[in-house]
Design a protein around this motif. Structure first.
Motif, PDB file in Angstrom:
ATOM      1  N   GLU A 131       0.816  -1.212   0.000  1.00 15.02           N
ATOM      2  CA  GLU A 131       0.000   0.000   0.000  1.00 15.02           C
ATOM      3  C   GLU A 131       0.852   1.265   0.000  1.00 15.02           C
ATOM      4  O   GLU A 131       0.423   2.303  -0.501  1.00 15.02           O
ATOM      5  CB  GLU A 131      -0.944  -0.006   1.213  1.00 15.02           C
ATOM      6  N   LEU A 132       2.079   1.173   0.554  1.00 14.61           N
ATOM      7  CA  LEU A 132       2.982   2.319   0.522  1.00 14.61           C
ATOM      8  C   LEU A 132       3.336   2.687  -0.920  1.00 14.61           C
ATOM      9  O   LEU A 132       3.511   3.868  -1.245  1.00 14.61           O
ATOM     10  CB  LEU A 132       4.253   2.001   1.306  1.00 14.61           C
ATOM     11  N   GLY A 133       3.440   1.684  -1.797  1.00 10.48           N
ATOM     12  CA  GLY A 133       3.699   1.959  -3.206  1.00 10.48           C
ATOM     13  C   GLY A 133       2.584   2.778  -3.824  1.00 10.48           C
ATOM     14  O   GLY A 133       2.837   3.770  -4.539  1.00 10.48           O
ATOM     15  N   HIS A 134       1.328   2.383  -3.554  1.00 10.21           N
ATOM     16  CA  HIS A 134       0.189   3.152  -4.058  1.00 10.21           C
ATOM     17  C   HIS A 134       0.183   4.558  -3.453  1.00 10.21           C
ATOM     18  O   HIS A 134      -0.013   5.557  -4.163  1.00 10.21           O
ATOM     19  CB  HIS A 134      -1.125   2.452  -3.692  1.00 10.21           C
ATOM     20  N   LEU A 135       0.377   4.637  -2.122  1.00 11.10           N
ATOM     21  CA  LEU A 135       0.284   5.914  -1.414  1.00 11.10           C
ATOM     22  C   LEU A 135       1.324   6.924  -1.909  1.00 11.10           C
ATOM     23  O   LEU A 135       1.000   8.077  -2.215  1.00 11.10           O
ATOM     24  CB  LEU A 135       0.465   5.685   0.089  1.00 11.10           C
ATOM     25  N   SER A 136       2.575   6.486  -1.986  1.00 12.04           N
ATOM     26  CA  SER A 136       3.659   7.408  -2.338  1.00 12.04           C
ATOM     27  C   SER A 136       3.497   7.945  -3.751  1.00 12.04           C
ATOM     28  O   SER A 136       3.702   9.145  -3.999  1.00 12.04           O
ATOM     29  CB  SER A 136       5.015   6.707  -2.186  1.00 12.04           C
ATOM     30  N   THR A 137       3.134   7.095  -4.699  1.00 15.09           N
ATOM     31  CA  THR A 137       2.977   7.569  -6.085  1.00 15.09           C
ATOM     32  C   THR A 137       1.718   8.415  -6.250  1.00 15.09           C
ATOM     33  O   THR A 137       1.709   9.368  -7.039  1.00 15.09           O
ATOM     34  CB  THR A 137       2.947   6.376  -7.057  1.00 15.09           C
ATOM     35  N   ALA A 138       0.646   8.077  -5.500  1.00 12.56           N
ATOM     36  CA  ALA A 138      -0.567   8.897  -5.564  1.00 12.56           C
ATOM     37  C   ALA A 138      -0.273  10.310  -5.067  1.00 12.56           C
ATOM     38  O   ALA A 138      -0.668  11.303  -5.684  1.00 12.56           O
ATOM     39  CB  ALA A 138      -1.682   8.255  -4.741  1.00 12.56           C
ATOM     40  N   LYS A 139       0.433  10.418  -3.943  1.00 14.65           N
ATOM     41  CA  LYS A 139       0.782  11.741  -3.416  1.00 14.65           C
ATOM     42  C   LYS A 139       1.754  12.463  -4.355  1.00 14.65           C
ATOM     43  O   LYS A 139       1.699  13.695  -4.495  1.00 14.65           O
ATOM     44  CB  LYS A 139       1.376  11.599  -2.018  1.00 14.65           C
TER      45      LYS A 139
END
Length: 433
Positions: free
Chosen positions: A25-33
């Motif tokens: 989920e950190l992968g999704h979160l970091s790129t979304a931000k």
């Protein structure tokens, strides 16, 4: 003590599982931000919230059931053709679409109009959705390659662990010699336990794979150079044709399949051998290929899985395993009578395999998986390019929400399969001992 070690192994696996989910989920979160998409929630687990803390505009938390995780992004789906975010319909299928569209905007705040997921270019959306599975692939590769290079794998060597007394077809699956069985070529040549084979018919050999292939290709006289008590000597053997286990393209034995080949008649010693970086990468590639084949073969395994869960069928070694089954294997690893470093290596390999499975599974081009959103963004990019090529009006964002009925069907199938695996894991688990 066994129960304590089992519980410890399960806890270690659960911690590794939670880290893998959080890492995904950190992968999704970091790129979304990175691309300016607002993310109201970052959660590890499902169900009731155990702990949460808000930082900036994102709530970070842990939920009670460690079976997955999610981030919530604003505007996952575009508004309907009429520009409305929320509508009502008596059609159940249409209702699914409208409910999904409404949920994508339920936390919309003033100023979020430029922070919606669907407004980002398709290549950015692909990166956001691919980043989660990619993080699992990176973690799997780091763990696997690291352990392979530092610890290694159980590997057959060219040292003789034992000599067969007679020639028995391996398809017969017996160990006792009978009067009709001829003496094995290895015994007749004087091969002894502890000998190290260094050459076969004049060709130097340093690994078991090379030696095994040379033996299989030879029927008739052969010169075998062995190292015994520090000196080399040549033994002469006449290899016989025999039914032996078939090997695949990777040199692995194919269960219950036999082919005619040259036969010498000895057992090779095994030892744990660390791999070089290129060997580790190659082994990782093989692991990925095997994982793809396993996922494609899942439908064919359902009958055996059903029989193992609700009938008298055996649980096969290559049977699908869920989180509960993997946790039980983790507990079993800690009870094995092996050195501690072996247990650590096995637990790490288990975690690497789990992360690789997460990557491959999430890359399936089906909603609600990450691969489904990736496929939708790629399709949008393609049709917009075609529209420009043929000088047609821009078709606009691809409405992924229209696929939600299919997503519900897919999710239902996944849930049923997960429950089937769960029952099998509880009542007829895969065991490694």
């Amino acid at each position: 003590m066994t129960i304590l070690l089992t519980v410890l192994g399960i806890l270690v696996f659960v911690v590794g599982l939670l880290f893998s989910i959080a890492w995904h989920e950190l992968g999704h979160l970091s790129t979304a931000k990175l691309f300016g998409i607002r993310v109201p929630q970052y959660m590890v687990g499902f169900g009731p919230t155990i702990w949460s803390r808000k930082r900036g505009d994102t709530e970070y938390g842990i939920k009670a059931i460690p079976m997955g995780g999610y981030i919530r992004m604003i505007g996952m789906f575009p508004p309907g053709p009429d520009g409305r975010i929320e509508a009502r319909s008596t059609s159940p299928w249409r209702g699914m679409i409208e409910d999904a569209r409404s949920a994508a905007f339920e936390e919309l705040e003033p100023g979020d109009e430029k922070r919606l997921f669907y407004t980002r270019k398709p290549w950015k959306r692909v990166i956001v959705m691919f980043a989660g599975p990619f993080m699992n692939l990176v973690l799997a590769a780091v763990i696997f390659i690291g352990v392979a290079m530092s610890f290694g794998f159980q590997t057959q060597t060219t040292e003789v662990a034992g000599v067969q007394q007679c020639v028995i077809s391996q398809s017969e699956k017996r160990d006792t010699c009978e009067k009709k069985d001829p003496v094995s070529p290895a015994r007749a040549a004087g091969l002894q336990k502890g000998d190290k084979i260094v050459a076969f018919n004049g060709q130097r050999v340093e690994d078991w794979s090379t030696l095994s292939n040379l033996i299989r290709k030879t029927i008739g006289p052969a010169a075998i150079t062995v190292e015994r008590d520090g000196t080399e000597q040549v033994l002469h053997a006449t290899l016989r044709k025999n039914m032996v286990a078939e090997k695949d393209s990777n040199g692995e034995v194919v269960p219950d399949k036999y082919v005619p080949a040259g036969y010498l008649g000895f057992a090779a010693s095994t030892e744990i051998v660390p791999l070089s970086f290129p060997q580790s990468v190659d082994r990782m590639g093989t692991m990925i290929g095997d994982g793809v084949e396993s996922i494609l073969a899942l439908p064919s395994k359902i009958p055996d899985l059903w029989s193992a869960a609700f009938g008298d069928g055996p649980r096969k070694d290559d049977s699908p395993v869920g989180v509960v089954g993997a946790a039980r294997i983790g507990g079993e690893v800690m009870t094995l009578d092996i050195p501690a470093q072996n247990q650590i290596a096995m637990m790490l390999f288990l975690l690497a395999g789990f992360n690789l499975s997460l990557f491959l599974f999430n890359m399936l081009p089906l909603l609600p998986l990450d691969g489904g959103h990736i496929a939708g963004a790629l399709w949008e990019s393609l049709r917009r390019r075609l529209a420009r090529l043929f000088k047609r009006p821009d078709p606009g964002p691809f409405d992924v929400a229209k696929l939600m009925p299919v997503a519900y069907v897919v999710a239902g199938i996944f849930i049923c399969f997960t429950l089937l695996v769960l029952v099998a894991d509880v009542f007829n688990p895969v065991k490694i001992s």
